[in-house]
Design a protein around this motif. Structure first.
Motif, PDB file in Angstrom:
ATOM      1  N   UNK A  21      28.220  43.409  48.828  1.00 48.90           N
ATOM      2  CA  UNK A  21      29.164  44.392  48.466  1.00 48.90           C
ATOM      3  C   UNK A  21      29.877  43.760  47.253  1.00 48.90           C
ATOM      4  N   UNK A  22      30.162  42.639  47.459  1.00 46.33           N
ATOM      5  CA  UNK A  22      31.148  41.806  46.441  1.00 46.33           C
ATOM      6  C   UNK A  22      30.186  40.687  45.863  1.00 46.33           C
ATOM      7  N   UNK A  23      30.668  40.359  44.523  1.00 40.39           N
ATOM      8  CA  UNK A  23      30.319  39.348  43.823  1.00 40.39           C
ATOM      9  C   UNK A  23      31.122  37.886  44.197  1.00 40.39           C
ATOM     10  N   UNK A  24      32.471  38.257  44.184  1.00 43.55           N
ATOM     11  CA  UNK A  24      33.423  37.268  44.374  1.00 43.55           C
ATOM     12  C   UNK A  24      34.428  37.590  45.121  1.00 43.55           C
ATOM     13  N   UNK A  25      34.674  36.760  46.179  1.00 41.98           N
ATOM     14  CA  UNK A  25      35.905  37.237  47.177  1.00 41.98           C
ATOM     15  C   UNK A  25      36.893  36.023  47.323  1.00 41.98           C
ATOM     16  N   UNK A  26      38.129  36.066  47.398  1.00 42.98           N
ATOM     17  CA  UNK A  26      38.897  34.924  47.615  1.00 42.98           C
ATOM     18  C   UNK A  26      39.612  34.988  48.997  1.00 42.98           C
TER      19      UNK A  26
ATOM     20  N   UNK B 237      39.810  38.410  36.253  1.00 39.34           N
ATOM     21  CA  UNK B 237      38.698  37.140  36.309  1.00 39.34           C
ATOM     22  C   UNK B 237      37.601  37.499  36.789  1.00 39.34           C
ATOM     23  N   UNK B 238      37.471  38.787  37.392  1.00 38.57           N
ATOM     24  CA  UNK B 238      36.333  39.269  38.082  1.00 38.57           C
ATOM     25  C   UNK B 238      35.901  39.380  39.441  1.00 38.57           C
ATOM     26  N   UNK B 239      37.425  38.834  40.285  1.00 36.28           N
ATOM     27  CA  UNK B 239      37.285  38.938  41.662  1.00 36.28           C
ATOM     28  C   UNK B 239      37.273  40.426  42.071  1.00 36.28           C
ATOM     29  N   UNK B 240      36.341  40.973  43.245  1.00 35.50           N
ATOM     30  CA  UNK B 240      36.656  42.228  43.505  1.00 35.50           C
ATOM     31  C   UNK B 240      37.178  42.328  45.076  1.00 35.50           C
ATOM     32  N   UNK B 241      37.566  41.213  45.655  1.00 36.73           N
ATOM     33  CA  UNK B 241      37.963  41.242  47.036  1.00 36.73           C
ATOM     34  C   UNK B 241      38.678  39.808  47.264  1.00 36.73           C
ATOM     35  N   UNK B 242      40.014  40.297  48.108  1.00 35.25           N
ATOM     36  CA  UNK B 242      40.742  39.105  48.411  1.00 35.25           C
ATOM     37  C   UNK B 242      41.271  39.530  50.022  1.00 35.25           C
TER      38      UNK B 242
ATOM     39  N   UNK C  19      41.334  49.243  48.282  1.00 42.35           N
ATOM     40  CA  UNK C  19      40.420  48.511  48.519  1.00 42.35           C
ATOM     41  C   UNK C  19      40.092  47.078  48.272  1.00 42.35           C
ATOM     42  N   UNK C  20      41.235  46.401  47.335  1.00 37.96           N
ATOM     43  CA  UNK C  20      41.131  45.418  46.936  1.00 37.96           C
ATOM     44  C   UNK C  20      41.357  44.179  47.747  1.00 37.96           C
ATOM     45  N   UNK C  21      42.359  44.345  48.592  1.00 40.55           N
ATOM     46  CA  UNK C  21      42.879  43.384  49.508  1.00 40.55           C
ATOM     47  C   UNK C  21      42.506  43.787  50.956  1.00 40.55           C
TER      48      UNK C  21
ATOM     49  N   UNK D 139      29.979  34.712  46.164  1.00 40.59           N
ATOM     50  CA  UNK D 139      30.588  33.678  46.353  1.00 40.59           C
ATOM     51  C   UNK D 139      32.089  33.724  46.979  1.00 40.59           C
ATOM     52  N   UNK D 140      32.443  32.769  47.602  1.00 40.74           N
ATOM     53  CA  UNK D 140      33.846  32.735  48.039  1.00 40.74           C
ATOM     54  C   UNK D 140      34.672  31.702  47.556  1.00 40.74           C
ATOM     55  N   UNK D 141      35.960  31.988  47.265  1.00 44.57           N
ATOM     56  CA  UNK D 141      36.945  31.071  46.423  1.00 44.57           C
ATOM     57  C   UNK D 141      37.779  30.777  47.765  1.00 44.57           C
ATOM     58  N   UNK D 142      37.968  29.264  47.932  1.00 50.07           N
ATOM     59  CA  UNK D 142      38.823  28.698  49.043  1.00 50.07           C
ATOM     60  C   UNK D 142      39.918  28.293  48.568  1.00 50.07           C
ATOM     61  N   UNK D 143      41.229  29.076  48.386  1.00 49.33           N
ATOM     62  CA  UNK D 143      42.253  28.343  47.817  1.00 49.33           C
ATOM     63  C   UNK D 143      43.522  28.916  48.388  1.00 49.33           C
ATOM     64  N   UNK D 144      44.549  28.340  48.233  1.00 50.75           N
ATOM     65  CA  UNK D 144      46.144  28.807  48.850  1.00 50.75           C
ATOM     66  C   UNK D 144      46.468  30.002  47.747  1.00 50.75           C
TER      67      UNK D 144
END
Length: 350
Positions: A143-148, A173-178, A200-202, A250-255
């Motif tokens: 469903x997503x390319x980039x998730x934070x 920056x192209x993120x679709x999901x947080x 639907x973004x968060x 991809x998943x971004x792992x950050x604060x």
């Protein structure tokens, strides 16, 4: 159909075939223990393992446990669980733990629980978790390319302006999901997150860890006290990786106060396309931390917009000066990962 809360007629004999308690909570106590289940996930990568349960265990109270499966039409006998406590616990009483449940013959499980005894009948009245990731999707169907993954809002966090600017930056920056794990946030931020959730973004995951233990605000028990590191940060990061394993490339792992941003490309997809071509076998990408101090301001004031004046929080646009990193000391990084390659993650490494 029920009659006076009981199964009518000859259906009473079938009552044992049905689940009575399915947890809809993000933290579920394990009966007769000091441990907690967080999320159950079908394990498609390890031979012999059927389900992985992301958990929180009391380190000084480990005991034999059994996985009890509900197979849709019948129960499977309790199977001995393999308990893997993560190495990063920082000396706190509780630790993020993976519980691996073995494959069970003739069972296609939909729900699972942990029990102190293998007797299935004794476990049937316990709370069961729905098993996620039952379908192993291929990347082209994600469903997503980039998730934070943002772990652990706490202390009635109400930094509305910075969160808004960060979410909008991630959109650019192209993120679709947080995904946000929320213990407590201020009323203004609650309204903001609700708005992004409706779009639907968060995705907000309630994280009421204070109900079950005394969470620490830091990473050293001697200095910060408490039962678990940073409100269970490592547990939420691991749970988020597994939630997104077959949802996001991809998943971004950050604060929440960090933005992973490319400096040679306009978007994250452009950056990752180049990095992946240069490193076709790489699954984890370390992103160097850089600090922009809140004490230093952009001198012209061009980002001090009147419409932001009464919005609570920090205006990150006003802080454009980067602190020179001191490479003589530990210089942490955050990560972009392909979650299918990750079994366990810490804050700065997998």
């Amino acid at each position: 159909m029920y009659f006076d809360g009981q199964f009518p007629g000859n259906l009473q004999d079938l009552q044992h075939l049905y689940l009575h308690h399915i947890s809809d909570q993000s933290i579920t106590p394990v009966n007769d223990t000091k441990h907690f289940m967080v999320g159950a996930y079908k394990e498609h990568r390890l031979e012999g393992s059927s389900v992985r349960i992301i958990s929180i265990f009391r380190r000084d109270s480990v005991q034999p446990l059994y996985c009890v499966f509900y197979c849709g039409t019948h129960w499977a006998n309790g199977m001995k669980a393999e308990v893997q406590m993560h190495s990063d616990h920082f000396g706190f009483r509780f630790v993020t733990t993976d519980v691996l449940c073995p494959n069970v013959p003739d069972c296609n499980p939909s729900h699972v629980t942990l029990a102190t005894q293998a007797d299935t009948k004794l476990a049937q009245n316990q709370s069961f978790l729905r098993i996620q990731n039952l379908v192993k999707r291929e990347e082209e169907k994600f469903q997503f390319n980039f998730t934070v993954c943002w772990s652990n809002l706490f202390g009635d966090y109400n930094n509305v302006l910075q969160v808004t600017q960060t979410l909008e930056m991630y959109k650019l920056l192209g993120v679709q999901h947080v995904v946000v794990y929320n213990t407590s946030s201020g009323s203004d931020l609650d309204r903001l997150l609700q708005s992004y959730t409706q779009d639907g973004f968060v995705e907000v995951v309630p994280w009421p860890i204070g109900k079950y233990m005394n969470p620490s605000r830091g990473w050293q028990p001697s200095e910060h006290g408490g039962d678990i590191h940073y409100y269970g940060q490592l547990t939420t990061l691991n749970d988020c990786v597994y939630r997104q394993m077959y949802q996001s490339r991809y998943v971004l792992l950050n604060d929440i106060d960090e933005i992973i941003a490319p400096y040679q490309h306009q978007t994250l997809p452009q950056m990752m396309d180049v990095l992946q071509r240069q490193n076709p076998k790489a699954e984890v990408f370390l992103i160097e931390n850089h600090i922009f101090p809140k004490s230093q301001f952009e001198p012209s004031g061009r980002f001090e917009l009147p419409r932001w004046r009464n919005v609570p929080g920090i205006n990150i646009m006003a802080h454009i000066y980067r602190e020179e990193p001191d490479y003589r000391i530990s210089h942490p990084s955050k990560m972009i990962v392909r979650p299918r390659a990750v079994e366990q993650t810490s804050v700065h490494s997998v």
